[in-house]
Write an enzyme that holds these catalytic residues in place. Structure first.
Site, PDB file in Angstrom:
ATOM      1  N   HIS A  16      43.563  41.681  35.288  1.00 37.13           N
ATOM      2  CA  HIS A  16      44.405  40.770  35.935  1.00 37.13           C
ATOM      3  C   HIS A  16      43.615  39.610  35.719  1.00 37.13           C
ATOM      4  O   HIS A  16      44.039  38.898  35.885  1.00 37.13           O
ATOM      5  CB  HIS A  16      45.470  40.677  37.063  1.00 37.13           C
ATOM      6  CG  HIS A  16      46.059  39.692  37.503  1.00 37.13           C
ATOM      7  ND1 HIS A  16      46.867  38.888  37.091  1.00 37.13           N
ATOM      8  CD2 HIS A  16      45.860  38.724  38.887  1.00 37.13           C
ATOM      9  CE1 HIS A  16      46.978  38.342  36.813  1.00 37.13           C
ATOM     10  NE2 HIS A  16      46.631  37.528  38.211  1.00 37.13           N
ATOM     11  N   HIS A  42      52.270  39.422  33.178  1.00 38.41           N
ATOM     12  CA  HIS A  42      53.116  38.919  32.492  1.00 38.41           C
ATOM     13  C   HIS A  42      53.901  39.445  31.093  1.00 38.41           C
ATOM     14  O   HIS A  42      54.596  38.917  29.887  1.00 38.41           O
ATOM     15  CB  HIS A  42      52.021  38.223  31.190  1.00 38.41           C
ATOM     16  CG  HIS A  42      51.357  36.719  32.016  1.00 38.41           C
ATOM     17  ND1 HIS A  42      52.074  35.513  32.441  1.00 38.41           N
ATOM     18  CD2 HIS A  42      50.249  36.694  32.199  1.00 38.41           C
ATOM     19  CE1 HIS A  42      50.830  35.061  32.734  1.00 38.41           C
ATOM     20  NE2 HIS A  42      49.585  35.756  32.542  1.00 38.41           N
TER      21      HIS A  42
END
Ligand SMILES: [Fe+2]
Ligand SMILES: [Fe+2]
Length: 274
Positions: free
Chosen positions: A180, A73
């Site tokens: 993650h 991200h």
């Protein structure tokens, strides 16, 4: 605390303002409890679930983070593309194409000892980037010229890819730490050549959520398969996931890895933070 070792606290993906509130609430006590010398956190979700801003970077550093790793991200707040060179305690995944701004590794100091930090993105069920294994093969020897203490944040979806990286780098780095998935795994161990390993460190965010985000929004998306905006949950009890790694400062080998799981009572954030 042994003078021959260093205690590193590595904190999983921190989600939004609620995650930041949990972090600043718990970190001072944890630093004392575990005699932490260096605090590293994954900040890829720290700005309302997506990426980071310069303001939030400064807040996290002021509240006790010594270094920040990122993930898939990273670029979702566009200001980061231009500002990343100035954010000197943050590292981007090293296996983006060469034109990506920002450093492909970070060297920080704790107790006067250099610690290298490498952030890699996995490729299974993720973006098609440069090979994280070949990237590590290229960078780790260069980092070892500077210090034997090397932390790798492998930001990846598949436990198989993370397992493989652990063995691939065993004895070459101090730790391979998965991030993650936001869900902590219970497979922490020291591999045979002295590398600490865990498939996923977990997250810092609302416990009553799906990976830190609104459970209602995520369920709706799964059920309807229609577009749905995801936002961090900002109420209820907080969950803090991290690992504490003790590393021999001469050899860079890990001496121990311990999972840390803490929960907070419901936090009441100032209105402007929500
Ligand atoms: Fe994340
Ligand atoms: Fe991620």
């Amino acid at each position: 605390m042994s003078p021959d070792s260093i205690n590193i606290l590595f904190i999983g993906d921190l989600v939004g303002s609620f995650g930041r509130a949990i972090f600043r609430t718990l970190l001072p006590g944890l630093k004392k409890e575990f005699a932490v010398d260096l605090t590293v956190l994954n900040g890829e979700n720290s700005a309302h679930g997506y990426s980071i801003t310069e303001k939030i970077y400064n807040e996290l550093i002021e509240n006790g983070a010594d270094a920040i790793t990122m993930g898939n991200h990273i670029w979702e707040k566009k200001e980061i593309v231009s500002k990343i060179p100035a954010l000197t305690r943050m590292v981007r995944p090293a296996n983006y194409p060469p034109a990506a701004p920002g450093p492909d590794h970070l060297i920080v100091e704790a107790k006067g000892i250099k610690v290298a930090i490498l952030n890699l993105l996995g490729r299974v069920f993720m973006q098609c980037l440069d090979c994280p294994f070949q990237t590590a093969e290229k960078l780790v020897p260069r980092l070892r010229e500077q210090t034997p203490i090397i932390l790798v944040d492998l930001h990846a979806e598949a436990t198989s890819e993370k397992n493989a990286m652990g063995f691939f780098l065993d004895g070459k780095v101090s730790a391979v730490l998965g991030t993650h998935t936001h869900v902590m795994t219970a497979d922490e161990k020291i591999l045979s050549e002295g590398t600490a390993y865990i498939s996923d460190v977990g997250m810092v965010g609302a416990e009553d959520s799906v990976i830190g985000m609104s459970k209602e929004q995520i369920i709706k998306r799964f059920v309807t398969q229609l577009p749905e905006k995801f936002e961090p949950t900002d109420s209820g009890p907080g969950l803090f996931n991290a690992v504490l790694i003790k590393v021999d400062i001469k050899t860079g080998k890990a001496l121990s890895i311990e999972r840390i799981i803490r929960k907070t009572p419901a936090l009441d954030l100032p209105r402007e933070e929500k």
